[in-house]
Design a protein around this motif. Sequence first.
Motif, PDB file in Angstrom:
ATOM      1  N   ARG A 116      -5.847   4.589  -4.849  1.00 14.51           N
ATOM      2  CA  ARG A 116      -6.245   3.185  -4.921  1.00 14.51           C
ATOM      3  C   ARG A 116      -6.474   2.687  -3.504  1.00 14.51           C
ATOM      4  O   ARG A 116      -5.600   2.824  -2.642  1.00 14.51           O
ATOM      5  N   TYR A 161       0.825  -1.209   0.000  1.00 17.01           N
ATOM      6  CA  TYR A 161       0.000   0.000   0.000  1.00 17.01           C
ATOM      7  C   TYR A 161       0.861   1.261   0.000  1.00 17.01           C
ATOM      8  O   TYR A 161       1.802   1.382   0.783  1.00 17.01           O
ATOM      9  N   TRP A 218       1.723   1.916  -6.334  1.00 12.78           N
ATOM     10  CA  TRP A 218       0.351   1.936  -5.780  1.00 12.78           C
ATOM     11  C   TRP A 218      -0.174   3.370  -5.847  1.00 12.78           C
ATOM     12  O   TRP A 218       0.271   4.228  -5.081  1.00 12.78           O
TER      13      TRP A 218
END
Length: 264
Positions: free
Chosen positions: A217, A208, A213
């Motif tokens: 998102r 994450y 990333w």
Amino acid sequence: MSCSVLPSVPEARPSWLWRAYQHLAMVLGLGALALICLAWLPFALVLHPLLPQQLGKRLGRVAIRKGFRAYTSFLETCCSCRFDLDVLQEVGRVGPVVLVANHPSLLDAVLIISRVPNVACIMKGALMDNLLFGAAARLARYIRNTEPAAMILGARQELEEGAVLLIFPEGSRTSDFPLDPCHPTAGLIAARAKVPVQTLFFDFSTPYLGKAWPLFRPPVLPLVVRLHPGPLLPPPSGPVEDFTRELEACLRAGLCLAQEPSHA
């Protein structure tokens, strides 16, 4: 020694309700961080020119640490995050040290600063001028990385004054897992200041807010982050290039070991 430590995303497709919660958690998490930064922004702007440098620095670092601690507590309470950061309880208690860690996520610095008092960070110039973070970073007298000589001198002074210096030796978030090549900055500073280098290893359940990333998102929840202790390396006594190779090998080996229990 080689290993792949890019955290894997669970294969089971979550229900629509859980996906909705993950979107909500993303909005709440990013919004909480923005609100905390904006709440401190006017005070940091006003206090920076008014307070003596040492007083402003102490106040600025305490405010950032407490703000980030409140933020991480919010993530644990409301956003299904779990942070195992017990290793940081002893950091800095035995004197000044250079902290180095891998850099898989935007959360790395936040998590370390939230637990360690009197952290001096080396930051990108763009972040020092950022609307949300810049004023607080300048009040805390964080160190710009744009001028290498001034950066090394400033870092050495911070360590001589008893601070904990935080460096991500990859220079940016990891793009080629488990670790990008390390820069010699940590070794140069440790050699000049004659202080040890404490290695740390981040282990994220999913990547994450990593380089690949996108900011908006949603996370895959629960998000579990563990910080593992590594060796305490003495300051370089020989060529900094040799120390940098040793440091990189130490980080790679530690990341492999840190991943084995959590993904067995």
